[in-house]
Motif scaffolding. Structure first.
Motif, PDB file in Angstrom:
ATOM      1  N   SER A  75      52.282 -37.096 -70.365  1.00  0.00           N
ATOM      2  CA  SER A  75      52.098 -38.506 -70.031  1.00  0.00           C
ATOM      3  C   SER A  75      50.629 -38.878 -69.995  1.00  0.00           C
ATOM      4  N   SER A  76      49.794 -37.858 -69.744  1.00  0.00           N
ATOM      5  CA  SER A  76      48.350 -38.038 -69.792  1.00  0.00           C
ATOM      6  C   SER A  76      47.730 -36.659 -69.963  1.00  0.00           C
TER       7      SER A  76
ATOM      8  N   ARG B   7      45.199 -35.658 -68.612  1.00  0.00           N
ATOM      9  CA  ARG B   7      44.505 -35.250 -67.394  1.00  0.00           C
ATOM     10  C   ARG B   7      45.133 -34.045 -66.697  1.00  0.00           C
ATOM     11  N   TRP B   8      46.457 -34.010 -66.642  1.00  0.00           N
ATOM     12  CA  TRP B   8      47.125 -32.977 -65.834  1.00  0.00           C
ATOM     13  C   TRP B   8      46.825 -31.575 -66.346  1.00  0.00           C
TER      14      TRP B   8
ATOM     15  N   ASP C 166      47.927 -37.921 -55.902  1.00  0.00           N
ATOM     16  CA  ASP C 166      47.823 -39.023 -56.865  1.00  0.00           C
ATOM     17  C   ASP C 166      48.941 -40.061 -56.770  1.00  0.00           C
ATOM     18  N   ARG C 167      50.206 -39.620 -56.673  1.00  0.00           N
ATOM     19  CA  ARG C 167      51.317 -40.572 -56.597  1.00  0.00           C
ATOM     20  C   ARG C 167      51.967 -40.514 -55.213  1.00  0.00           C
TER      21      ARG C 167
ATOM     22  N   ASP D 283      57.153 -44.576 -61.160  1.00  0.00           N
ATOM     23  CA  ASP D 283      55.877 -44.124 -60.593  1.00  0.00           C
ATOM     24  C   ASP D 283      55.291 -45.272 -59.773  1.00  0.00           C
TER      25      ASP D 283
ATOM     26  N   ASN E 225      52.453 -45.638 -58.698  1.00  0.00           N
ATOM     27  CA  ASN E 225      51.141 -46.034 -59.228  1.00  0.00           C
ATOM     28  C   ASN E 225      51.278 -47.109 -60.291  1.00  0.00           C
TER      29      ASN E 225
ATOM     30  N   PHE F  53      49.165 -50.434 -60.392  1.00  0.00           N
ATOM     31  CA  PHE F  53      48.294 -50.849 -61.516  1.00  0.00           C
ATOM     32  C   PHE F  53      48.688 -52.265 -61.950  1.00  0.00           C
TER      33      PHE F  53
ATOM     34  N   TRP G   9      56.235 -42.704 -68.695  1.00  0.00           N
ATOM     35  CA  TRP G   9      54.931 -42.821 -69.354  1.00  0.00           C
ATOM     36  C   TRP G   9      54.971 -42.133 -70.720  1.00  0.00           C
TER      37      TRP G   9
ATOM     38  N   ASN H 208      47.615 -46.675 -69.568  1.00  0.00           N
ATOM     39  CA  ASN H 208      46.722 -45.507 -69.620  1.00  0.00           C
ATOM     40  C   ASN H 208      46.314 -45.215 -71.059  1.00  0.00           C
TER      41      ASN H 208
ATOM     42  N   GLN I  43      43.262 -45.939 -69.407  1.00  0.00           N
ATOM     43  CA  GLN I  43      42.945 -45.348 -68.106  1.00  0.00           C
ATOM     44  C   GLN I  43      42.930 -43.838 -68.280  1.00  0.00           C
ATOM     45  N   ASP I  44      42.040 -43.192 -67.576  1.00  0.00           N
ATOM     46  CA  ASP I  44      41.908 -41.730 -67.445  1.00  0.00           C
ATOM     47  C   ASP I  44      40.670 -41.161 -68.141  1.00  0.00           C
TER      48      ASP I  44
ATOM     49  N   LYS J 275      38.506 -42.176 -63.507  1.00  0.00           N
ATOM     50  CA  LYS J 275      38.787 -41.754 -62.131  1.00  0.00           C
ATOM     51  C   LYS J 275      38.217 -40.334 -62.024  1.00  0.00           C
TER      52      LYS J 275
HETATM   53  C1  BGC Z   1      48.262 -41.457 -62.860  1.00  0.00           C
HETATM   54  C2  BGC Z   1      47.510 -41.717 -64.148  1.00  0.00           C
HETATM   55  C3  BGC Z   1      48.268 -41.131 -65.320  1.00  0.00           C
HETATM   56  C4  BGC Z   1      49.748 -41.507 -65.290  1.00  0.00           C
HETATM   57  C5  BGC Z   1      50.552 -40.751 -66.325  1.00  0.00           C
HETATM   58  C6  BGC Z   1      49.679 -41.955 -62.974  1.00  0.00           C
HETATM   59  O1  BGC Z   1      50.395 -41.760 -61.819  1.00  0.00           O
HETATM   60  O2  BGC Z   1      47.598 -42.068 -61.786  1.00  0.00           O
HETATM   61  O3  BGC Z   1      46.215 -41.171 -64.068  1.00  0.00           O
HETATM   62  O4  BGC Z   1      47.726 -41.564 -66.521  1.00  0.00           O
HETATM   63  O5  BGC Z   1      50.304 -41.249 -64.027  1.00  0.00           O
HETATM   64  O6  BGC Z   1      50.522 -39.395 -66.091  1.00  0.00           O
END
Ligand code: BGC
Length: 367
Positions: free
Chosen positions: A51-52, A54-55, A129-130, A179, A181, A185, A213, A239, A264-265, A285
């Motif tokens: 989904s991103s 970042r993880w 985060d969530r 989510d 978040n 957003f 996502w 994102n 985002q990210d 972030k």
């Molecule tokens: C996070 C984002 C991320 C998204 C998908 C959100 O909860 O805050 O940083 O892009 O989840 O993983």
């Protein structure tokens, strides 16, 4: 009775005195005497790798570093987007005797089931985060997520203004409806864009939620939207992954660079899209700070100490209860300040400025 009390007080004084006098010599004895010398283990469950970016690239690295630096044992796993796997990992961690469990839920229902089990086993819990709605985690560590959305909305307005767009149709590619978040957003970008829709300055296009996502699904949904609304002139993508999915569709239609897309990210791909002008902005972030904040809380809890760093709180919209929180500040990134993300050590120039992006990097003052 009085004598008993006095005797206790005297012992207390003596103990204090002896700690001060003996210095570090007495440390191990004290720990042993209180049965508190064993620092507990921490379990961490991250949500997925799709989904991103970042993880898999940021969170796991910074969390690993933080626990290592403190010498605290941590078992950091990723549920790979699978809710059953999320529960299985949690069950394993709980039965292995972790003292603290840090989770990023895949939805509040399964997230709460895990928190409930952990709490029943006397394990301290941190929502990372969530926020898990109605989950009642002991702590929550995240960013100001409404602010993230505001930055996205304002970024899109700035790009549309720069392009002198007239009555642009703006479409939304929102995050996962499960989510919390994603709701925050949206609350943020709606607060900035709604006045534009209400005044007729902008026209509201399709408002689409992307389940889990899922970036690929986001692309498909956006393609459908663009087919039925050919005059889409702005994309609020929640994102970088969803933004890139939209950009690929715009490319196919030779519209990339003309239709601003948010993100985002500050992923490498997102930043590269920003550098070449296909993406209007992203939100950085500082995930190192988020990981450090969560690790700091978890380490205190693993040591049996009361954490002191969660000085804010958020109200769980379902349970209406306050959750002690650490909330960090997000930052808007455009071509003009991509270099700040490098300066912060989140990405390297080498990762970003590969052959295809070298000229754009130079233009953006990245040298
Ligand atoms: C996070 C984002 C991320 C998204 C998908 C959100 O909860 O805050 O940083 O892009 O989840 O993983």
């Amino acid at each position: 009775m009085r004598k008993g009390l006095f005797a206790l007080a005297a012992v207390g004084l003596l103990a204090t005195g002896s700690t001060a006098a003996c210095g570090s010599n007495s440390d191990s004895d004290e720990g042993g005497a209180e049965g508190g010398s064993a620092v507990g283990k921490v379990g961490v469950i991250l949500p997925d790798t799709k989904s991103s970016a970042r993880w898999a690239t940021a969170d796991v690295k910074y969390l690993t570093d933080a626990f290592k630096a403190a010498g605290v044992e941590a078992d950091i796993q990723n549920a790979q987007g699978d809710k059953t796997q999320f529960q299985t990992l949690a069950d394993g961690m709980i039965s292995s005797g972790v003292k603290v469990l840090v989770t990023v839920n895949l939805d509040s229902g399964t997230g709460k089931a895990v928190l409930d089990k952990a709490k029943a086993a006397g394990i301290a819990t941190i929502d990372y985060d969530r926020l898990t709605l109605n989950g009642g985690a002991d702590f929550y560590v995240s960013f100001d997520n409404v602010k993230v959305g505001e930055l996205q909305g304002q970024g899109l307005i700035d790009c549309l203004t720069e392009k002198k767009a007239v009555k642009p149709v703006v479409t939304y590619l929102n995050g996962s409806p499960t989510d919390n978040n994603a709701s925050l957003f949206k609350q943020g970008y709606d607060s900035v864009l709604k006045p534009k829709f209400d005044s007729g300055e902008y026209l509201k296009g399709p408002d689409t939620d992307v389940p889990d996502w899922d970036n690929a699904q986001g692309g498909t949904l956006f393609e459908q939207n663009l087919t039925t609304n050919k005059d889409i002139k702005g994309v609020l993508a929640a994102n970088d992954g969803l933004g890139n999915a939209a950009i690929q569709v715009l490319k196919k239609n030779k519209l990339n660079g003309q239709v601003p897309v948010t993100g985002q990210d500050a992923t490498v791909q997102g930043l590269q899209n920003v550098l070449v002008g296909d993406q209007c902005m992203t939100v950085y972030k500082a995930i190192k700070d988020e990981a450090d904040a969560a690790a700091e809380l978890a380490i205190a809890l693993a040591k049996g100490e009361a954490p002191t760093t969660a000085t804010s709180s958020v109200t769980d919209p379902e349970s209406k209860k306050d959750v002690k929180s650490v909330l960090l500040t997000p930052k808007s990134i455009t071509k003009a300040n991509v270099k700040d993300v490098i300066a912060d050590g989140f990405v390297t120039k080498e990762e970003l400025c590969t052959a295809d992006f070298a000229a754009a990097c130079t233009e953006a003052g990245i040298s």
